[in-house]
Design a protein around this motif. Structure first.
Motif, PDB file in Angstrom:
ATOM      1  N   ASP A  32       0.815  -1.222   0.000  1.00  0.00           N
ATOM      2  CA  ASP A  32       0.000   0.000   0.000  1.00  0.00           C
ATOM      3  C   ASP A  32       0.845   1.267   0.000  1.00  0.00           C
ATOM      4  O   ASP A  32       0.539   2.245   0.698  1.00  0.00           O
ATOM      5  CB  ASP A  32      -0.951   0.001   1.194  1.00  0.00           C
ATOM      6  N   GLY A  33       1.926   1.240  -0.763  1.00  0.00           N
ATOM      7  CA  GLY A  33       2.746   2.427  -0.918  1.00  0.00           C
ATOM      8  C   GLY A  33       3.784   2.644   0.164  1.00  0.00           C
ATOM      9  O   GLY A  33       4.524   3.636   0.120  1.00  0.00           O
ATOM     10  N   VAL A  34       3.866   1.746   1.146  1.00  0.00           N
ATOM     11  CA  VAL A  34       4.856   1.865   2.213  1.00  0.00           C
ATOM     12  C   VAL A  34       5.947   0.820   1.982  1.00  0.00           C
ATOM     13  O   VAL A  34       5.675  -0.381   1.971  1.00  0.00           O
ATOM     14  CB  VAL A  34       4.225   1.668   3.607  1.00  0.00           C
ATOM     15  N   SER A  35       7.162   1.284   1.825  1.00  0.00           N
ATOM     16  CA  SER A  35       8.301   0.381   1.679  1.00  0.00           C
ATOM     17  C   SER A  35       8.711  -0.135   3.056  1.00  0.00           C
ATOM     18  O   SER A  35       8.712   0.624   4.033  1.00  0.00           O
ATOM     19  CB  SER A  35       9.461   1.128   1.022  1.00  0.00           C
ATOM     20  N   TYR A  36       9.057  -1.414   3.124  1.00  0.00           N
ATOM     21  CA  TYR A  36       9.433  -1.988   4.419  1.00  0.00           C
ATOM     22  C   TYR A  36      10.439  -3.118   4.232  1.00  0.00           C
ATOM     23  O   TYR A  36      10.554  -3.715   3.167  1.00  0.00           O
ATOM     24  CB  TYR A  36       8.206  -2.509   5.173  1.00  0.00           C
ATOM     25  N   SER A  78       7.346 -13.043  12.025  1.00  0.00           N
ATOM     26  CA  SER A  78       7.856 -12.136  11.010  1.00  0.00           C
ATOM     27  C   SER A  78       7.903 -10.721  11.572  1.00  0.00           C
ATOM     28  O   SER A  78       7.039 -10.303  12.351  1.00  0.00           O
ATOM     29  CB  SER A  78       6.965 -12.174   9.766  1.00  0.00           C
ATOM     30  N   VAL A  79       8.926  -9.974  11.165  1.00  0.00           N
ATOM     31  CA  VAL A  79       9.127  -8.603  11.631  1.00  0.00           C
ATOM     32  C   VAL A  79       9.099  -7.676  10.420  1.00  0.00           C
ATOM     33  O   VAL A  79       9.837  -7.869   9.458  1.00  0.00           O
ATOM     34  CB  VAL A  79      10.457  -8.456  12.383  1.00  0.00           C
ATOM     35  N   PHE A  80       8.245  -6.668  10.491  1.00  0.00           N
ATOM     36  CA  PHE A  80       8.070  -5.696   9.415  1.00  0.00           C
ATOM     37  C   PHE A  80       8.618  -4.346   9.883  1.00  0.00           C
ATOM     38  O   PHE A  80       8.206  -3.833  10.920  1.00  0.00           O
ATOM     39  CB  PHE A  80       6.591  -5.551   9.055  1.00  0.00           C
ATOM     40  N   VAL A  81       9.529  -3.765   9.090  1.00  0.00           N
ATOM     41  CA  VAL A  81      10.162  -2.502   9.471  1.00  0.00           C
ATOM     42  C   VAL A  81       9.857  -1.447   8.417  1.00  0.00           C
ATOM     43  O   VAL A  81      10.456  -1.446   7.337  1.00  0.00           O
ATOM     44  CB  VAL A  81      11.689  -2.659   9.606  1.00  0.00           C
ATOM     45  N   PRO A  82       8.900  -0.545   8.666  1.00  0.00           N
ATOM     46  CA  PRO A  82       8.604   0.483   7.669  1.00  0.00           C
ATOM     47  C   PRO A  82       9.778   1.424   7.483  1.00  0.00           C
ATOM     48  O   PRO A  82      10.513   1.731   8.420  1.00  0.00           O
ATOM     49  CB  PRO A  82       7.401   1.224   8.287  1.00  0.00           C
TER      50      PRO A  82
END
Length: 283
Positions: A32-36, A78-82
């Protein structure tokens, strides 16, 4: 400082550039347009995940990705880092002398040494970072990106519960997203940047605070924050844990520890273990 207050100035320790060893194992993606950055958990859990809010360096240093890898490997999630700074990172090489000047706790410096370190920090901020960068990457913008990614993880990828761990700049986000109207379910904050008393009073999610022994950015607020957290715990029956026993540490140790110092290494490692245990209990 509240999320709506705009740009904030980092403290001197925000600019310390200790690098963790190793190379990232994850990959960059976009939702949705957010790089992570994604550090995939070996358990393959599709109901729970961790979101990591970085310090002021973002992906300009490898540390954020390496910390995410550690949590993925050790929690199985899982780890998501914006990418809070949207590809626009501080060049640590141009402020190396200022970084060197603030490598050790201020209490270990002479009076004139402290003055020189702080003056050098202010000069570095004005010349090499500047108000335009701070305006582009305001706390409000970083909070927006974190909320957008977290919401998409639930609505688009089907995650049911999300834990958030934030450091320094991202530590403030961890406080804000521990409020009731948040897609985050459990929050951990390491040595936050400037916050208001109201930010702590608004916490309504299980919340853990990890303090540095010496913190130029948070020490003035700390007694008021701890009193507010006591009220949150007692009045609203919210699980709250505060760790204030991290010997030898300054603001930034949770993601940029000086691993050459045995006391800092010990504080860093036990804080990671405590964060893992907090997520296991509440996430």
């Amino acid at each position: 400082m509240s999320a709506a207050s705009g740009a904030t100035k980092p403290c001197a320790d925000c600019l310390r550039g200790y690098r963790l060893e190793g190379g990232p194992k994850g990959k960059m993606e976009e939702l949705d347009g957010v790089s992570y950055y994604l550090a995939e958990g070996p358990k393959g859990d599709k109901e729970r995940a961790i979101v990591l809010a970085s310090d002021l360096f973002g992906f300009g240093l490898p540390n954020t990705k390496l910390v995410a890898d550690w949590f993925a490997e050790n929690t199985g999630l899982s780890v998501f880092v914006p990418d809070l700074f949207e590809g626009d990172y501080i060049d640590t090489s141009v402020i190396q002398s200022q970084l060197d000047a603030v490598e050790e706790p201020m209490k270990e410096k002479t009076f004139f040494g402290r003055i020189a370190a702080k003056a050098g920090f202010i000069w570095a901020i004005l010349r090499y970072i500047g108000p335009e960068w701070l305006r582009r990457h305001s706390p409000a913008r970083a909070k927006y990106l974190t909320v957008k990614l977290s919401t998409s993880l639930k609505e688009k990828l089907g995650y049911q519960r999300l834990g958030l761990v934030g450091y320094c700049f991202g530590g403030s986000i961890a406080v804000w997203l521990a409020a009731a109207d948040s897609p985050i379910d459990v929050s951990v904050c390491f040595h936050p940047s400037r916050l208001t008393l109201q930010d702590f009073e608004a916490i309504r999610k299980p919340f853990m605070l990890v303090c540095a022994e010496e913190d130029m950015s948070f020490d003035g607020m700390k007694p008021f924050a701890l009193a507010a957290l006591d009220k949150v715990r007692s009045k609203h029956s919210i699980p709250v844990q505060v760790w204030d026993d991290n010997a030898g540490t300054t603001h930034g140790f949770g993601c940029r520890p000086n691993m050459k110092r045995a006391d800092v290494r010990e504080s860093y490692e036990k804080s990671n273990a405590r964060t893992k245990a907090w997520f296991e209990e509440h996430l």
